[in-house]
Scaffold this motif. Structure first.
Motif, PDB file in Angstrom:
ATOM      1  N   LYS A   1      40.454  48.915  35.828  1.00  0.00           N
ATOM      2  CA  LYS A   1      40.582  48.739  37.274  1.00  0.00           C
ATOM      3  C   LYS A   1      41.443  47.514  37.615  1.00  0.00           C
ATOM      4  O   LYS A   1      42.228  47.532  38.564  1.00  0.00           O
ATOM      5  CB  LYS A   1      39.192  48.612  37.898  1.00  0.00           C
ATOM      6  CG  LYS A   1      38.375  49.894  37.825  1.00  0.00           C
ATOM      7  CD  LYS A   1      36.941  49.687  38.292  1.00  0.00           C
ATOM      8  CE  LYS A   1      36.121  50.960  38.120  1.00  0.00           C
ATOM      9  NZ  LYS A   1      34.692  50.743  38.477  1.00  0.00           N
TER      10      LYS A   1
ATOM     11  N   SER B   1      36.070  49.857  31.590  1.00  0.00           N
ATOM     12  CA  SER B   1      36.317  50.391  32.929  1.00  0.00           C
ATOM     13  C   SER B   1      36.792  49.296  33.875  1.00  0.00           C
ATOM     14  O   SER B   1      37.733  49.490  34.657  1.00  0.00           O
ATOM     15  CB  SER B   1      35.052  51.058  33.481  1.00  0.00           C
ATOM     16  OG  SER B   1      34.702  52.182  32.712  1.00  0.00           O
ATOM     17  N   ASP B   2      36.141  48.144  33.821  1.00  0.00           N
ATOM     18  CA  ASP B   2      36.534  47.029  34.690  1.00  0.00           C
ATOM     19  C   ASP B   2      37.938  46.536  34.352  1.00  0.00           C
ATOM     20  O   ASP B   2      38.720  46.181  35.249  1.00  0.00           O
ATOM     21  CB  ASP B   2      35.534  45.880  34.564  1.00  0.00           C
ATOM     22  CG  ASP B   2      34.218  46.182  35.269  1.00  0.00           C
ATOM     23  OD1 ASP B   2      34.167  47.160  36.045  1.00  0.00           O
ATOM     24  OD2 ASP B   2      33.237  45.443  35.036  1.00  0.00           O
TER      25      ASP B   2
ATOM     26  N   ALA C   1      37.801  41.287  30.941  1.00  0.00           N
ATOM     27  CA  ALA C   1      36.734  41.953  31.697  1.00  0.00           C
ATOM     28  C   ALA C   1      35.546  42.164  30.776  1.00  0.00           C
ATOM     29  O   ALA C   1      35.658  42.041  29.550  1.00  0.00           O
ATOM     30  CB  ALA C   1      37.206  43.285  32.267  1.00  0.00           C
TER      31      ALA C   1
END
Length: 359
Positions: free
Chosen positions: A242, A238-239, A234
């Protein structure tokens, strides 16, 4: 015969189908009496076609140019050639067969727009030495100067200098790799930085990691280059968190990180009850330094780098260029003039600065 010349001659002997088709249109001054050369070396590059008189470069792209990594390389290459004074026209191979008139029209337009440099100033020399601008207040001419909070490679420095920008560099932080012991197999490892990868690769014990999940293409490349299996990548922590929550919620992870690691990834995983064990494998030390001048732009590559800089300096009116959203979120605590790179690489941060000050 140097290596670039050898490559050039080999490519001339083995053109792609698209290159051969376009060469039929351009060779022997077939179009508007313009002389083109093919597979011509410029600096460290070999360009597909070039008209030296009007400084026009034509590049034809096959399918492998569609990857994100190759697109970034092409963007850097084009920007470098443009700072040397060339007009770069880039087309997909299909255009040669489906709409070759578009290529010819673009060439003609580039010829019409061509502005020769003043006598005695060579392309790529005068441009690279100094980029002059008009000052709105006193009509003086002066150059832009940027500060990099990370020491740059030779290629990265050349990219800046060829754009006409002045620059100062220093390491705002120092990284200390720690001794890492890995006695057991790690089935699922998370890396959010190259420093963590370097520390783990530097381990004296046998490296035994089954699957890796990481942030950034460069982190992925370092892992893959050392034989590691990368499952997910990613552009920010944060990505990645997720992605893990959505697809690997019942998996246990080991997070190799630094002593100043950000909270986003562990917090998101904790909120969704994903098992996570942290192991600090490197320490980040502030390397603060006082600057007695104001820079037009500042390049930041980590939240820690920002904290180190503002410990003894003000950002003030400097435009800040950040490597990603995590770094940008730290920058907005000190300034409103924040620009974020399209991809989290040093080169892309530099590109954003060059584009901003050349517009």
């Amino acid at each position: 015969m140097n290596k670039k010349t050898q490559i050039s001659r080999l490519l001339q002997k083995e053109p792609t189908t698209a290159e051969a088709a376009l060469w039929k249109l351009l060779r022997n001054r077939n179009f508007d009496n313009l002389k083109f050369r093919r597979q011509h070396p410029i600096k460290e590059y070999v360009v597909d076609f070039i008209n030296i008189e009007y400084q026009i470069v034509i590049e034809l792209d096959g399918k492998y140019h569609n990857s994100d990594i190759q697109k970034e390389k092409d963007q850097l290459r084009d920007l470098h050639l443009e700072t040397l004074g060339y007009k770069v026209l880039r087309f997909k191979n299909d255009v040669v067969f489906d709409n070759h008139k578009l290529i010819l029209q673009s060439i003609k337009k580039s010829v019409e727009e061509f502005l020769p440099l003043p006598q005695g100033e060579g392309r790529g020399e005068g441009i690279a030495k100094k980029h002059l601008i008009k000052d709105n207040e006193d009509n003086k001419e002066e150059g832009y100067t940027i500060l990099s909070t990370k020491k740059l490679s030779v290629a990265q420095k050349e990219l800046i200098l060829n754009s006409g920008l002045g620059f100062v560099e220093y390491d705002a932080i120092k990284i200390e790799l720690l001794e890492v012991e890995m006695n057991d197999e790690v089935r699922h490892a998370i890396f959010t930085s190259k420093n963590a990868v370097k520390a783990v690769l530097n381990t004296t014990s046998q490296l035994n990691i089954k699957n890796c999940y990481c942030v950034g293409d460069n982190t992925k490349k370092l892992l893959v280059d050392h034989g590691q299996n990368v499952i997910e990548t990613a552009q920010n922590a944060s990505d990645l968190a997720k992605i893990i929550v959505e697809n690997y919620k019942n998996t246990s992870f080991q997070f190799f990180c630094g002593n100043l690691r950000r909270n986003e990834l562990p917090d998101i995983l904790k909120q969704h009850s994903v098992k996570l064990k942290e192991q600090i494998v490197y320490n980040t030390h502030m390397n603060s330094r006082i600057f007695d001048r104001v820079f037009d732009g500042i390049l930041f590559f980590s939240p820690s780098g920002i904290q180190s800089y503002v410990a003894k300096n003000r950002i003030g009116d400097s435009i800040t260029f950040c490597i990603g959203n995590t770094t940008a979120s730290e920058a907005i605590n000190y300034t409103d003039t924040v620009r974020v790179a399209n991809k989290p690489t040093v080169e892309n941060v530099i590109i954003q600065a060059i584009k901003y000050f050349k517009k």
